[in-house]
Design a protein around this motif. Sequence first.
Motif, mmCIF file in Angstrom:
data_model
loop_
_atom_site.group_PDB
_atom_site.id
_atom_site.type_symbol
_atom_site.label_atom_id
_atom_site.label_comp_id
_atom_site.label_asym_id
_atom_site.label_seq_id
_atom_site.Cartn_x
_atom_site.Cartn_y
_atom_site.Cartn_z
ATOM 1 N N GLY A 12 0.814 -1.205 0.000
ATOM 2 C CA GLY A 12 0.000 0.000 0.000
ATOM 3 C C GLY A 12 0.848 1.256 0.000
ATOM 4 N N LEU A 13 1.915 1.253 0.801
ATOM 5 C CA LEU A 13 2.808 2.403 0.864
ATOM 6 C C LEU A 13 3.486 2.647 -0.481
ATOM 7 C CD1 LEU A 13 4.464 4.599 2.262
ATOM 8 C CD2 LEU A 13 5.996 2.801 3.109
ATOM 9 N N THR A 14 4.007 1.579 -1.085
ATOM 10 C CA THR A 14 4.715 1.713 -2.362
ATOM 11 C C THR A 14 3.784 2.181 -3.469
ATOM 12 O OG1 THR A 14 6.282 -0.024 -1.734
ATOM 13 C CG2 THR A 14 6.112 0.514 -4.072
ATOM 14 N N VAL A 15 2.606 1.553 -3.577
ATOM 15 C CA VAL A 15 1.647 1.936 -4.619
ATOM 16 C C VAL A 15 1.240 3.398 -4.451
ATOM 17 C CG1 VAL A 15 -0.705 1.573 -5.469
ATOM 18 C CG2 VAL A 15 0.773 -0.390 -5.008
ATOM 19 N N SER A 16 0.930 3.803 -3.226
ATOM 20 C CA SER A 16 0.498 5.178 -2.966
ATOM 21 C C SER A 16 1.609 6.173 -3.261
ATOM 22 C CB SER A 16 0.046 5.317 -1.507
ATOM 23 O OG SER A 16 -1.025 4.449 -1.215
ATOM 24 N N ALA A 17 2.844 5.853 -2.851
ATOM 25 C CA ALA A 17 3.974 6.762 -3.073
ATOM 26 C C ALA A 17 4.295 6.892 -4.557
ATOM 27 C CB ALA A 17 5.199 6.274 -2.303
ATOM 28 N N VAL A 18 4.251 5.786 -5.292
ATOM 29 C CA VAL A 18 4.536 5.833 -6.730
ATOM 30 C C VAL A 18 3.456 6.623 -7.465
ATOM 31 C CG1 VAL A 18 4.721 4.443 -8.827
ATOM 32 C CG2 VAL A 18 5.919 3.730 -6.758
ATOM 33 N N MET A 19 2.192 6.410 -7.098
ATOM 34 C CA MET A 19 1.109 7.167 -7.726
ATOM 35 C C MET A 19 1.270 8.665 -7.463
ATOM 36 S SD MET A 19 -2.280 4.824 -6.994
ATOM 37 C CE MET A 19 -3.338 6.156 -7.543
ATOM 38 N N TYR A 278 11.127 8.353 -1.412
ATOM 39 C CA TYR A 278 10.227 8.171 -2.554
ATOM 40 C C TYR A 278 10.078 9.465 -3.347
ATOM 41 C CZ TYR A 278 8.638 3.546 -1.014
ATOM 42 O OH TYR A 278 8.581 2.217 -0.672
ATOM 43 N N LEU A 279 10.312 10.617 -2.700
ATOM 44 C CA LEU A 279 10.174 11.897 -3.390
ATOM 45 C C LEU A 279 11.187 12.045 -4.514
ATOM 46 C CD1 LEU A 279 9.507 14.287 -0.371
ATOM 47 C CD2 LEU A 279 7.859 13.494 -2.067
ATOM 48 N N PHE A 280 12.288 11.291 -4.446
ATOM 49 C CA PHE A 280 13.256 11.357 -5.531
ATOM 50 C C PHE A 280 12.731 10.695 -6.806
ATOM 51 C CE2 PHE A 280 16.820 12.031 -2.358
ATOM 52 C CZ PHE A 280 17.114 13.304 -2.816
ATOM 53 N N LEU A 281 11.572 10.022 -6.717
ATOM 54 C CA LEU A 281 10.941 9.496 -7.926
ATOM 55 C C LEU A 281 10.323 10.617 -8.761
ATOM 56 C CD1 LEU A 281 9.143 6.296 -6.586
ATOM 57 C CD2 LEU A 281 11.079 6.364 -8.168
ATOM 58 N N ILE A 282 10.044 11.766 -8.136
ATOM 59 C CA ILE A 282 9.461 12.888 -8.880
ATOM 60 C C ILE A 282 10.335 13.279 -10.063
ATOM 61 C CG2 ILE A 282 8.715 15.296 -8.759
ATOM 62 C CD1 ILE A 282 7.990 14.830 -5.834
#
Length: 344
Positions: A12-19, A278-282
């Motif tokens: 849930g954390l990964t899916v939400s962060a990636v979205m 995860y913010l570095f995915l931006i």
Amino acid sequence: MKAQQWFTHPVGLTVSAVMTTLLWGSAMPAVKIGYEKLQIATGQTFEQWVFAGYRFTLAGIMLVIFASVVERTLNKADRDGAGTTEHKGTTGTPRLTWFRVSRLAAVQTFMQYLCFYIGLSLSTGMQGAIISGATCFFQMVVARFIDKNEHFTRRKTVGLLLGFAGVAVVTLTQGGLHFRLGLGDICLILSALFGGLGNVLAKHESRDLPVLWLTGRQMLLGGIGLMIVGAMKAGITPFQWEMQTLLLLAYLAFLSAAGFGLWNMIMKYNAVGKVSMYLFLIPVFGVFLSVMLLGEHFNVWTLAALLLVVAGILVVNRSPAQAADKNYLDGPTTGKDVSNQTAS
């Protein structure tokens, strides 16, 4: 599944962060396209703020309506005896509550995007995407000073250094190792600073206020503030709207409402150090979408910056690192989960 269970579960954390980061990454090229379609030039700062004001005012309205629907649904479930819910009302006097909402609006929406829209108009979509990755660094630094449970482990430090190195590399010109830090870059870095501070402040406020209720109202107030500042010189309706630009504005409002709503939920239920990388995915999403949608040139320095950013994410989120970080944060075994401690 309850909200806390979803946002603390690895899937849930990964899916939400990636979205969330995908939505935020798409904002860079979308705003640039909006500038082009509405004929907003680089020096038209007040017009840029009016555009931003439209976006966040509409996003705030979307979230306020959605939060009201959720609240009614949860209240009905309570009345029908359908089990426990995650809902809670506001606490404190109305004056104090609105002061807290206004304070968050000033940081997370008004100041962050006051700087962001200027910076993006002076930079490319790729530069804006990668420099925005600095939000992760600022968020973790601010959290370290505010919350004694937030520590910098060696893996987090290495990951942050790699990610922040990517932010630095993107300011190198194609002609060699000539460092260029212009006004646009400075504005984007300031935007990242306010973004990191706003995310931590939102986490703090969500301990007493419902996340969607809080996020919708702070975006609405921040959007109105941006619109007022821009309208002081540009007027309240400086643009000629067509169906395409209206749809673009609606998408920008949606990604803001969905992105901030999701991210503030993630922040509420997790330790800052666990989710910040995860913010570095931006920048990863932002750069590739800028290449596809804006036709921007993908040069060797951009590739080097992205590799550094991805390396930082991998270092922090390796399974052994997560176990080590958890032990480091918890200290002696207490039988409590870190996310529950920070979300209380």
